[in-house]
Design a protein around this motif. Structure first.
Motif, mmCIF file in Angstrom:
data_model
loop_
_atom_site.group_PDB
_atom_site.id
_atom_site.type_symbol
_atom_site.label_atom_id
_atom_site.label_comp_id
_atom_site.label_asym_id
_atom_site.label_seq_id
_atom_site.Cartn_x
_atom_site.Cartn_y
_atom_site.Cartn_z
ATOM 1 N N TRP A 117 -71.072 -23.361 -24.645
ATOM 2 C CA TRP A 117 -70.866 -23.228 -26.088
ATOM 3 C C TRP A 117 -71.972 -23.918 -26.872
ATOM 4 O O TRP A 117 -72.408 -23.412 -27.917
ATOM 5 C CB TRP A 117 -69.502 -23.774 -26.503
ATOM 6 C CG TRP A 117 -69.187 -23.428 -27.923
ATOM 7 C CD1 TRP A 117 -69.141 -24.264 -28.992
ATOM 8 C CD2 TRP A 117 -68.909 -22.115 -28.432
ATOM 9 N NE1 TRP A 117 -68.848 -23.569 -30.144
ATOM 10 C CE2 TRP A 117 -68.697 -22.241 -29.824
ATOM 11 C CE3 TRP A 117 -68.823 -20.850 -27.845
ATOM 12 C CZ2 TRP A 117 -68.413 -21.144 -30.647
ATOM 13 C CZ3 TRP A 117 -68.522 -19.757 -28.659
ATOM 14 C CH2 TRP A 117 -68.328 -19.909 -30.038
ATOM 15 N N LEU A 121 -74.268 -21.931 -29.558
ATOM 16 C CA LEU A 121 -74.378 -22.350 -30.955
ATOM 17 C C LEU A 121 -75.817 -22.304 -31.459
ATOM 18 O O LEU A 121 -76.054 -22.189 -32.670
ATOM 19 C CB LEU A 121 -73.805 -23.760 -31.136
ATOM 20 C CG LEU A 121 -72.278 -23.860 -31.128
ATOM 21 C CD1 LEU A 121 -71.836 -25.319 -31.232
ATOM 22 C CD2 LEU A 121 -71.656 -23.028 -32.248
ATOM 23 N N ASN A 124 -76.093 -19.297 -33.358
ATOM 24 C CA ASN A 124 -75.103 -19.129 -34.429
ATOM 25 C C ASN A 124 -74.081 -18.044 -34.093
ATOM 26 O O ASN A 124 -73.749 -17.196 -34.926
ATOM 27 C CB ASN A 124 -75.794 -18.811 -35.765
ATOM 28 C CG ASN A 124 -76.682 -19.941 -36.228
ATOM 29 O OD1 ASN A 124 -76.271 -21.103 -36.241
ATOM 30 N ND2 ASN A 124 -77.915 -19.621 -36.597
ATOM 31 N N ILE A 125 -73.585 -18.064 -32.874
ATOM 32 C CA ILE A 125 -72.575 -17.096 -32.463
ATOM 33 C C ILE A 125 -71.384 -17.172 -33.404
ATOM 34 O O ILE A 125 -70.998 -18.260 -33.854
ATOM 35 C CB ILE A 125 -72.150 -17.332 -30.995
ATOM 36 C CG1 ILE A 125 -71.260 -16.169 -30.501
ATOM 37 C CG2 ILE A 125 -71.498 -18.690 -30.802
ATOM 38 C CD1 ILE A 125 -71.005 -16.199 -29.000
ATOM 39 N N ASN A 126 -70.813 -16.000 -33.731
ATOM 40 C CA ASN A 126 -69.714 -15.976 -34.694
ATOM 41 C C ASN A 126 -68.706 -14.892 -34.338
ATOM 42 O O ASN A 126 -68.869 -14.176 -33.345
ATOM 43 C CB ASN A 126 -70.258 -15.788 -36.112
ATOM 44 C CG ASN A 126 -71.018 -14.478 -36.264
ATOM 45 O OD1 ASN A 126 -70.425 -13.403 -36.245
ATOM 46 N ND2 ASN A 126 -72.341 -14.557 -36.403
ATOM 47 N N ALA A 127 -67.697 -14.743 -35.173
ATOM 48 C CA ALA A 127 -66.564 -13.873 -34.862
ATOM 49 C C ALA A 127 -66.908 -12.388 -34.848
ATOM 50 O O ALA A 127 -66.092 -11.573 -34.420
ATOM 51 C CB ALA A 127 -65.425 -14.132 -35.851
ATOM 52 N N LYS A 128 -68.085 -12.014 -35.301
ATOM 53 C CA LYS A 128 -68.519 -10.611 -35.201
ATOM 54 C C LYS A 128 -69.024 -10.277 -33.800
ATOM 55 O O LYS A 128 -69.149 -9.103 -33.447
ATOM 56 C CB LYS A 128 -69.656 -10.335 -36.189
ATOM 57 C CG LYS A 128 -69.266 -10.252 -37.642
ATOM 58 C CD LYS A 128 -70.485 -9.850 -38.458
ATOM 59 C CE LYS A 128 -70.139 -9.681 -39.927
ATOM 60 N NZ LYS A 128 -71.330 -9.253 -40.710
ATOM 61 N N ASP A 129 -69.326 -11.307 -33.018
ATOM 62 C CA ASP A 129 -70.049 -11.120 -31.759
ATOM 63 C C ASP A 129 -69.120 -10.926 -30.564
ATOM 64 O O ASP A 129 -67.910 -11.155 -30.645
ATOM 65 C CB ASP A 129 -70.958 -12.329 -31.512
ATOM 66 C CG ASP A 129 -72.007 -12.510 -32.597
ATOM 67 O OD1 ASP A 129 -72.463 -11.490 -33.150
ATOM 68 O OD2 ASP A 129 -72.352 -13.667 -32.893
ATOM 69 N N GLN A 153 -62.794 -19.388 -31.347
ATOM 70 C CA GLN A 153 -63.608 -19.110 -32.527
ATOM 71 C C GLN A 153 -63.550 -17.644 -32.956
ATOM 72 O O GLN A 153 -64.274 -17.231 -33.861
ATOM 73 C CB GLN A 153 -65.063 -19.513 -32.261
ATOM 74 C CG GLN A 153 -65.261 -20.968 -31.927
ATOM 75 C CD GLN A 153 -64.860 -21.898 -33.051
ATOM 76 O OE1 GLN A 153 -64.949 -21.543 -34.233
ATOM 77 N NE2 GLN A 153 -64.399 -23.098 -32.712
ATOM 78 N N VAL A 155 -64.408 -14.950 -31.213
ATOM 79 C CA VAL A 155 -65.408 -14.082 -30.595
ATOM 80 C C VAL A 155 -64.709 -13.179 -29.581
ATOM 81 O O VAL A 155 -63.837 -13.626 -28.833
ATOM 82 C CB VAL A 155 -66.489 -14.928 -29.890
ATOM 83 C CG1 VAL A 155 -67.503 -14.048 -29.171
ATOM 84 C CG2 VAL A 155 -67.191 -15.845 -30.903
#
Length: 268
Positions: A117, A121, A124-129, A153, A155
């Motif tokens: 993780w 980061l 900038n991994i996010n909930a769209k990925d 998060q 994902v």
């Protein structure tokens, strides 16, 4: 859980075999891999459809893994930009231990369940990925920890493993479990397991890119023209699509930089 990937080879006294016997036996084992993959097509389909839905709204695809599994993810990700003309940060492969581990094993890198993780980061991994964990054993702490935090998060999570009922699969929303059985050399998961993972990765990235419109007909119309072979291929593709002669096709490629744009502008 039963770790089939660590179970004894079906073959004994490998050192006493002739070269042709070694080759034939390895080949016989390799023939079983596509059949094992075939059994998981419904699981792969569900994962691909979920990935496409995310990526159509700007999401990215991440792979994490250690050792051979990590290297295979890095290879698949690195081949997407030249093949399909996508940005380099659209499909991202991360290996435990960092890029050094691509060429040389980094001791105990896979045993840290927090590091994946931290590595993710940086992007900038996010909930769209979407995050796919790759682990032949299905027990790699680096991968388990990464999937756990990704779930927290929001994902989308998937995995490619070669044991059934593994901790990695338990953490993945879309698990793919390709059970290839014991390796020819006991525990050498770079062999059948690695081949299975490569086949599944080929299926995932290729299907996703086609569904994202990066292939026309059966051609890589957005490929990067990064060497003479690919330029020649591009010229032939433009000629076939437009009926233009070689000189015109080459001029179009030089001017517009891709097969797709060359064809579109010729037709205008």
């Amino acid at each position: 859980m039963q770790r089939i990937t660590e179970s004894d080879s079906k073959y004994e006294h490998l050192e006493k075999m002739s070269v042709i016997d070694l080759l034939q036996n390895i080949n016989n084992e390799d023939k079983t891999v596509p059949l094992a993959v075939e059994k998981e097509l419904p699981s792969i389909e569900a994962l691909v459809e979920a990935i496409v839905e995310r990526m159509q709204t700007g999401g990215r695809l991440f792979y994490i893994g250690a050792g051979t599994s990590g290297r295979l993810g890095v290879v698949d990700a690195s081949e997407c930009p030249p093949t399909y003309g996508v940005p380099h940060d659209m499909v991202i492969g991360i290996i435990a231990g960092g890029d050094t581990a691509i060429r040389k094993a980094v001791e105990f890198a896979e045993d840290d369940n927090k590091q994946a993780w931290i590595d993710l980061l940086q992007y900038n991994i996010n909930a769209k990925d979407t995050l796919i964990g790759i682990a032949a054993s299905g027990t790699t702490p680096y991968v388990i920890g990464g999937l756990q935090e990704a779930n927290r998060q929001g994902v989308l999570t998937g995995c490619i493993v070669c044991n059934s009922g593994s901790p990695v699969a338990a953490e993945a929303r879309f698990p793919v479990e390709v059970i290839v059985g014991p390796e020819f050399v006991t525990g050498s998961t770079r062999m059948k397991s690695g081949t299975a993972q490569k086949l599944v990765l080929n299926m995932i990235s290729t299907s996703v890119m086609i569904k994202l419109g990066r292939v026309k007909g059966n051609k890589m119309v957005d490929m990067q023209l990064s060497n003479h072979k690919l330029v020649d291929r591009g010229i032939n593709m433009v000629m076939a699509a437009t009926g233009a002669d070689k000189e015109v096709a080459q001029q179009l490629l030089n001017e517009f930089g891709s097969v797709r744009k060359a064809v579109e502008n010729y037709k205008k």
